[in-house]
Design a protein around this motif. Structure first.
Motif, short mmCIF file in Angstrom:
data_model
loop_
_atom_site.label_atom_id
_atom_site.label_comp_id
_atom_site.label_asym_id
_atom_site.label_seq_id
_atom_site.Cartn_x
_atom_site.Cartn_y
_atom_site.Cartn_z
N PHE A 116 0.87 -1.17 0.00
CA PHE A 116 0.00 0.00 0.00
C PHE A 116 0.91 1.23 0.00
O PHE A 116 1.55 1.54 1.00
CB PHE A 116 -0.92 -0.02 1.22
CG PHE A 116 -1.75 -1.26 1.30
CD1 PHE A 116 -2.94 -1.36 0.59
CD2 PHE A 116 -1.33 -2.36 2.04
CE1 PHE A 116 -3.69 -2.52 0.63
CE2 PHE A 116 -2.08 -3.52 2.09
CZ PHE A 116 -3.27 -3.61 1.38
N LEU A 117 1.00 1.89 -1.15
CA LEU A 117 1.95 2.99 -1.28
C LEU A 117 1.35 4.27 -0.71
O LEU A 117 0.21 4.30 -0.27
CB LEU A 117 2.37 3.13 -2.74
CG LEU A 117 2.98 1.85 -3.34
CD1 LEU A 117 3.57 2.13 -4.71
CD2 LEU A 117 4.03 1.21 -2.43
N ALA A 118 2.14 5.32 -0.70
CA ALA A 118 1.86 6.49 0.14
C ALA A 118 0.44 7.04 -0.03
O ALA A 118 -0.04 7.21 -1.15
CB ALA A 118 2.87 7.59 -0.17
N TYR A 119 -0.20 7.25 1.09
CA TYR A 119 -1.51 7.91 1.20
C TYR A 119 -2.64 7.14 0.53
O TYR A 119 -3.70 7.72 0.24
CB TYR A 119 -1.43 9.37 0.68
CG TYR A 119 -0.39 10.14 1.45
CD1 TYR A 119 -0.65 10.58 2.75
CD2 TYR A 119 0.87 10.38 0.92
CE1 TYR A 119 0.31 11.24 3.48
CE2 TYR A 119 1.84 11.04 1.65
CZ TYR A 119 1.56 11.46 2.93
OH TYR A 119 2.53 12.11 3.66
N SER A 120 -2.45 5.87 0.30
CA SER A 120 -3.57 5.06 -0.17
C SER A 120 -4.50 4.76 1.00
O SER A 120 -4.09 4.79 2.17
CB SER A 120 -3.09 3.77 -0.85
OG SER A 120 -2.24 3.03 -0.01
N HIS A 121 -5.75 4.47 0.68
CA HIS A 121 -6.79 4.25 1.71
C HIS A 121 -7.60 3.01 1.37
O HIS A 121 -8.03 2.82 0.23
CB HIS A 121 -7.72 5.46 1.79
CG HIS A 121 -8.93 5.22 2.66
ND1 HIS A 121 -8.85 5.16 4.04
CD2 HIS A 121 -10.23 4.99 2.34
CE1 HIS A 121 -10.06 4.92 4.53
NE2 HIS A 121 -10.91 4.81 3.52
N VAL A 122 -7.83 2.18 2.38
CA VAL A 122 -8.68 0.99 2.26
C VAL A 122 -9.85 1.18 3.21
O VAL A 122 -9.68 1.28 4.42
CB VAL A 122 -7.90 -0.30 2.61
CG1 VAL A 122 -8.83 -1.51 2.53
CG2 VAL A 122 -6.71 -0.48 1.67
N LEU A 139 -7.78 5.20 -3.57
CA LEU A 139 -8.83 5.22 -2.57
C LEU A 139 -9.83 4.10 -2.85
O LEU A 139 -10.42 4.05 -3.94
CB LEU A 139 -9.57 6.56 -2.58
CG LEU A 139 -8.72 7.83 -2.47
CD1 LEU A 139 -9.60 9.07 -2.55
CD2 LEU A 139 -7.93 7.83 -1.17
N LEU A 140 -10.01 3.20 -1.89
CA LEU A 140 -11.01 2.14 -2.00
C LEU A 140 -12.18 2.46 -1.09
O LEU A 140 -12.00 2.65 0.13
CB LEU A 140 -10.41 0.78 -1.58
CG LEU A 140 -9.17 0.27 -2.29
CD1 LEU A 140 -8.83 -1.13 -1.77
CD2 LEU A 140 -9.35 0.25 -3.80
N GLY A 141 -13.38 2.48 -1.64
CA GLY A 141 -14.57 2.61 -0.81
C GLY A 141 -14.80 1.34 -0.01
O GLY A 141 -14.09 0.34 -0.15
N GLY A 142 -15.81 1.37 0.84
CA GLY A 142 -16.11 0.21 1.67
C GLY A 142 -16.58 -0.98 0.85
O GLY A 142 -17.12 -0.84 -0.25
#
Length: 271
Positions: A116-122, A139-142
């Protein structure tokens, strides 16, 4: 906590946290009471691990990552959830991975050897396979489900409840609103299906013969017409014509699977 763990004096490790052999916790980290950290994991500095979070061995977590925080879902505010991360995962600077929610099965789950590279979101309740790479600012939504060995280019946004099949690739700066087939290559805003991820598949060791079968099946499934009813008929035809071809069977199983989002399909031909 094991005697072999190395913990910087400025770090806070709450009572109850379980640390494996050889764990290294750098300056100004905060480890919550319900966290379990596998052997050989390294936290460089300023890392927050919270909630019911279990991280496998040999993790590498960089500054300002926050793993296991409660879901950003107002309906689930205050309700418990969990985060489970496999072996050998990398979280670079500023990564955020949220815990699951009771309504979504209770946990966010990540496989082995993911990056998971910088500032990615799960987001909450995601399920991610092995060897997945999220580039910077993805960015991954729920409730997103991602198969093994998927790569997603930088600054891409994936809509909640989308499925992404194994061995696929999403180009950077994309907005993926629909399910992406296994072995697929997609991109654009809004993303559409370009074809097969041939470069990635060759890197994974797929032979020319194996790729030829996939390419023929793809041509049968996705010619110029894109009507949903027509595609359903093609799925059954390809399933019969390519019976026993393992990769095609995986593709057919994905297309037959339950969907909550539309299918990411080729862009219609212009007349």
């Amino acid at each position: 906590m094991t005697a072999s763990a190395r913990i910087h004096p400025s770090a806070v490790v709450e009572a109850g946290a379980r640390l494996g052999e050889g764990v290294v916790i750098g300056p100004f980290c905060h480890i919550g009471a319900e966290v379990e950290l596998g052997a050989g994991a390294r936290l460089l500095s300023h890392v927050v691990l919270t909630g019911r979070t279990r991280i496998g061995p040999e993790a590498e977590i960089h500054p300002f990552a926050v793993l296991g925080a409660a879901a950003q879902d107002l309906k689930s505010r205050g309700l418990p959830g969990a985060l489970v991360i496999g072996r050998g995962c990398l979280a670079r600077e500023g990564v955020t991975i949220n815990a699951g929610t009771p309504a979504g099965g209770g946990e966010t789950r990540i496989g082995d050897d993911c990056a998971f590279l910088a500032y990615s979101h799960v987001g909450h309740d995601c399920a991610i396979g092995d060897g997945v790479v999220l580039s910077n600012n993805v960015l991954l939504g729920g409730h997103v489900h991602i198969g093994d060995h998927v790569a997603i280019g930088g600054a891409t946004v994936v809509h909640q409840r989308v499925r992404i099949g194994a061995h696929s690739f999403v180009a950077g700066l994309s907005g993926l609103e629909g399910d992406l087939i296994p072995f697929g290559l997609a991109g654009g805003n809004r993303a559409h299906l370009f074809g097969l991820n041939l470069v990635g598949l060759r890197r994974r060791g797929f032979s020319d013969a194996r790729l030829a079968v996939l390419r023929e099946a793809f041509r049968c499934l996705f010619p110029q017409e894109t009507g949903a009813d027509v595609l359903a008929a093609r799925v059954e035809s390809v399933a019969a014509d390519f019976a026993g071809a393992e990769d095609v069977e995986a593709l057919i199983a994905f297309l037959r699977g339950e969907r909550e989002r539309p299918l990411c399909a080729p862009r219609p031909a212009r007349g």
